[in-house]
Write a protein that holds these residues in place. Structure first.
Motif, PDB file in Angstrom:
ATOM      1  N   ALA A   1       1.641   6.312   0.166  1.00 20.07           N
ATOM      2  CA  ALA A   1       1.536   5.156   0.985  1.00 20.07           C
ATOM      3  C   ALA A   1       1.277   5.794   2.438  1.00 20.07           C
ATOM      4  O   ALA A   1       2.425   7.315   2.342  1.00 20.07           O
ATOM      5  CB  ALA A   1       2.590   4.275   1.057  1.00 20.07           C
TER       6      ALA A   1
ATOM      7  N   LYS B   1       4.489  -0.692  10.617  1.00 12.40           N
ATOM      8  CA  LYS B   1       4.217  -1.715  10.601  1.00 12.40           C
ATOM      9  C   LYS B   1       3.179  -1.736   9.046  1.00 12.40           C
ATOM     10  O   LYS B   1       2.178  -3.207   8.921  1.00 12.40           O
ATOM     11  CB  LYS B   1       3.057  -2.102  12.411  1.00 12.40           C
TER      12      LYS B   1
ATOM     13  N   ILE C   1       1.823   0.039   7.372  1.00 17.17           N
ATOM     14  CA  ILE C   1       2.878   0.089   5.755  1.00 17.17           C
ATOM     15  C   ILE C   1       3.757  -1.248   4.989  1.00 17.17           C
ATOM     16  O   ILE C   1       3.491  -1.768   4.021  1.00 17.17           O
ATOM     17  CB  ILE C   1       3.755   1.304   5.338  1.00 17.17           C
ATOM     18  N   CYS C   2       4.831  -1.149   5.877  1.00 17.42           N
ATOM     19  CA  CYS C   2       5.380  -2.700   5.834  1.00 17.42           C
ATOM     20  C   CYS C   2       4.918  -3.717   6.266  1.00 17.42           C
ATOM     21  O   CYS C   2       5.671  -4.770   5.357  1.00 17.42           O
ATOM     22  CB  CYS C   2       6.832  -2.359   6.312  1.00 17.42           C
ATOM     23  N   GLY C   3       4.398  -4.172   6.637  1.00 15.11           N
ATOM     24  CA  GLY C   3       4.105  -5.537   7.432  1.00 15.11           C
ATOM     25  C   GLY C   3       5.290  -6.164   7.792  1.00 15.11           C
ATOM     26  O   GLY C   3       5.648  -5.919   9.102  1.00 15.11           O
TER      27      GLY C   3
ATOM     28  N   THR D   1       8.272  -6.494   6.023  1.00 14.17           N
ATOM     29  CA  THR D   1       8.568  -6.509   5.079  1.00 14.17           C
ATOM     30  C   THR D   1      10.051  -5.242   5.319  1.00 14.17           C
ATOM     31  O   THR D   1       9.350  -4.702   6.630  1.00 14.17           O
ATOM     32  CB  THR D   1       8.769  -6.599   3.866  1.00 14.17           C
ATOM     33  N   SER D   2      10.722  -5.365   5.044  1.00 13.64           N
ATOM     34  CA  SER D   2      12.063  -4.256   5.791  1.00 13.64           C
ATOM     35  C   SER D   2      11.270  -2.362   4.912  1.00 13.64           C
ATOM     36  O   SER D   2      10.488  -2.839   3.926  1.00 13.64           O
ATOM     37  CB  SER D   2      12.613  -4.337   4.853  1.00 13.64           C
ATOM     38  N   LEU D   3      11.531  -1.657   5.358  1.00 17.70           N
ATOM     39  CA  LEU D   3      10.989  -0.744   4.478  1.00 17.70           C
ATOM     40  C   LEU D   3      11.447  -0.072   2.856  1.00 17.70           C
ATOM     41  O   LEU D   3      11.041  -0.131   2.439  1.00 17.70           O
ATOM     42  CB  LEU D   3      11.362   0.748   5.876  1.00 17.70           C
TER      43      LEU D   3
ATOM     44  N   GLU E   1      13.052  -2.533   1.157  1.00 15.29           N
ATOM     45  CA  GLU E   1      12.298  -3.585   0.340  1.00 15.29           C
ATOM     46  C   GLU E   1      10.633  -3.044  -0.089  1.00 15.29           C
ATOM     47  O   GLU E   1       9.965  -3.491  -1.167  1.00 15.29           O
ATOM     48  CB  GLU E   1      12.321  -4.965   1.049  1.00 15.29           C
ATOM     49  N   LYS E   2      10.179  -3.371   1.015  1.00 14.28           N
ATOM     50  CA  LYS E   2       8.598  -1.826   0.894  1.00 14.28           C
ATOM     51  C   LYS E   2       8.347  -0.271   0.079  1.00 14.28           C
ATOM     52  O   LYS E   2       7.860  -0.313  -1.561  1.00 14.28           O
ATOM     53  CB  LYS E   2       7.714  -1.797   2.116  1.00 14.28           C
TER      54      LYS E   2
ATOM     55  N   GLU F   1       9.330  -1.679  -3.608  1.00 10.75           N
ATOM     56  CA  GLU F   1       7.794  -2.100  -4.374  1.00 10.75           C
ATOM     57  C   GLU F   1       7.319  -1.826  -4.833  1.00 10.75           C
ATOM     58  O   GLU F   1       6.214  -1.701  -6.329  1.00 10.75           O
ATOM     59  CB  GLU F   1       7.463  -3.512  -3.743  1.00 10.75           C
ATOM     60  N   ILE F   2       6.744  -0.667  -3.956  1.00  5.63           N
ATOM     61  CA  ILE F   2       6.108   0.753  -4.554  1.00  5.63           C
ATOM     62  C   ILE F   2       6.450   1.663  -5.413  1.00  5.63           C
ATOM     63  O   ILE F   2       5.486   1.537  -6.771  1.00  5.63           O
ATOM     64  CB  ILE F   2       5.417   0.964  -3.357  1.00  5.63           C
TER      65      ILE F   2
END
Length: 263
Positions: free
Chosen positions: A234, A239, A241-243, A245-247, A249-250, A253-254
């Motif tokens: 990524a 913004k 990458i995460c939208g 959500t927190s970094l 959490e993202k 997830e990845i």
């Protein structure tokens, strides 16, 4: 188009680096493989006047990437360019443009900060007048002036880190590369270092740092590249990458999507 190209102060193109594992390393890695791909076709761009973070777990390839950028080791494939200079073909030109800081940098305990600053300054070709002024500025900023004549072996861990920091930027480089900049530091010294990274940015310098600390990326970085198994998985602003959500959490997830396992 032209402006965008000139903004790309560091450009990493399909870097690859493989290491041969010793028996001891195989045991540590819990593998029978004799080779390890540390960096695998990794690419990213860092722009002028920004702080770019490489985020990933231990063993992701962050340190290897920064060592290639700093010309300490050569890639097996691909290339990287610093201010337009190839790390493969023009290593000395790259060294003139960068400062490299790592917690693994060991200063000779026999010498003083004053001596070491002058030694590395002259090695970089800094003239005496500029060197004197830069030493006064940096030693004052980091509180080294009171310890300038104390041998490194007698300094605290935090002060040794500060001395290493100022020595790495003695020649006022355009690009400053930090491998885990706050690793092993107490909270006060860590704040001094992070404040200075932000100051470097305001001065128009480009900073590239590696870390596994989410809060450090969120606090400092304009853009981030997430690295897993030597690959960029990524890349962009937080913004992007995460939208919402927190970094943290993202990232997990990845990680789960790539590795197929919970953390």
């Amino acid at each position: 188009m032209g402006t965008e190209i000139s903004d790309e102060i560091v450009k990493v193109e399909a870097l690859k680096k493989t290491f041969t594992l010793s028996k001891k390393q195989q045991k540590i890695e819990k593998t029978s493989a004799t080779k390890k791909v540390a960096v695998n076709e990794l690419s990213f761009v860092a722009k002028r006047g920004e702080i770019y973070g490489l985020l990933g777990p231990n063993g992701a390839g962050k340190t290897t990437t920064l060592r290639i950028l700093s010309t300490l080791i050569k890639p097996d494939g691909g290339d990287a360019f610093v201010c337009g200079h190839s790390v493969v073909r023009e290593p000395q030109s790259v060294r003139d443009k960068i400062g490299f800081m790592t917690s693994e940098l060991k200063l000779d305990g026999f010498f003083t900060p004053d001596y070491l600053f002058d030694f590395f300054g002259k090695m970089h070709g800094v003239d005496n007048e500029t060197l004197k002024a830069r030493k006064a500025e940096l030693f004052s900023k980091f509180g080294i002036d009171r310890f300038a004549e104390v041998r490194v072996k007698d300094l605290s861990t935090g002060m040794k880190q500060k001395v290493s920091l100022v020595i790495s930027i003695v020649h006022n480089p355009d690009v400053v590369i930090f491998d885990e900049p706050t690793n092993g530091l107490d909270v006060l010294t860590a704040k001094v270092v992070t404040d200075f990274l932000q100051e470097l940015k305001t001065m128009g310098k480009s900073v590239i740092l590696s870390t596994h600390i989410f809060s450090l990326v969120e606090k400092l970085c304009d853009r981030v590249g997430i690295i897993i198994d030597g690959k960029t998985v990524a890349n962009g602003t937080l913004k992007e990458i995460c939208g919402k959500t927190s970094l943290e959490e993202k990232f997990f997830e990845i990680y789960k999507n790539i590795k197929g396992e919970e953390v």
